[in-house]
Design an enzyme around this catalytic site. Structure first.
Site, short mmCIF file in Angstrom:
data_model
loop_
_atom_site.label_atom_id
_atom_site.label_comp_id
_atom_site.label_asym_id
_atom_site.label_seq_id
_atom_site.Cartn_x
_atom_site.Cartn_y
_atom_site.Cartn_z
N MET A 28 -17.39 -2.56 -12.17
CA MET A 28 -18.25 -3.58 -12.52
C MET A 28 -18.98 -4.20 -11.57
O MET A 28 -18.48 -4.10 -10.30
CB MET A 28 -17.26 -4.48 -13.02
CG MET A 28 -17.23 -6.04 -12.90
SD MET A 28 -18.64 -7.05 -13.14
CE MET A 28 -18.24 -8.21 -11.94
N PRO A 29 -20.53 -4.29 -11.53
CA PRO A 29 -20.95 -3.93 -12.64
C PRO A 29 -21.90 -2.60 -12.92
O PRO A 29 -21.69 -1.90 -11.96
CB PRO A 29 -22.04 -5.03 -12.62
CG PRO A 29 -22.47 -5.02 -11.19
CD PRO A 29 -21.30 -4.65 -10.22
N HIS A 30 -21.98 -2.58 -14.25
CA HIS A 30 -22.74 -1.22 -14.50
C HIS A 30 -24.30 -1.99 -14.78
O HIS A 30 -24.38 -2.56 -15.85
CB HIS A 30 -22.16 -0.42 -15.63
CG HIS A 30 -23.29 0.88 -15.87
ND1 HIS A 30 -23.49 1.81 -15.11
CD2 HIS A 30 -23.92 0.94 -16.97
CE1 HIS A 30 -24.34 2.51 -15.72
NE2 HIS A 30 -24.55 2.23 -16.98
N SER A 53 -22.33 0.64 -10.31
CA SER A 53 -23.09 1.83 -10.78
C SER A 53 -24.51 1.51 -11.29
O SER A 53 -24.61 0.25 -11.92
CB SER A 53 -22.47 2.74 -11.90
OG SER A 53 -22.06 1.77 -13.11
#
Length: 77
Positions: free
Chosen positions: A1-3, A40
């Site tokens: 997290m986060p994407h 990501s």
């Protein structure tokens, strides 16, 4: 997290997209104290002629309550 998903018109080089991803990653680490390994970033190119249908209407107008930065444009039909 986060994407994080970035949608933009085609035409940027792979180097520009990699630079954007790197800067988004660094900003995310600083802003929310996320570790590099937890972030990501995806980049999706959307053709200009499909922007309104694929991005503006469903994700900007349709989810305006989620926007922290609103665009300063309205797409032409």
């Amino acid at each position: 997290m986060p994407h994080i998903i970035v949608k933009l018109w085609p035409g940027r080089t792979e180097e520009q997209k990699a630079d954007l991803s790197s800067k988004i990653t660094e900003a995310s680490k600083d802003a929310i104290n996320a570790s590099d390994s937890s972030i990501s970033v995806a980049i999706e190119e959307i053709p200009k002629e499909r922007w309104k249908e694929k991005v503006y209407d469903p994700e900007i107008i349709g989810k305006k309550e989620l926007l922290y930065k609103k665009p300063g444009y309205a797409p032409s039909e």
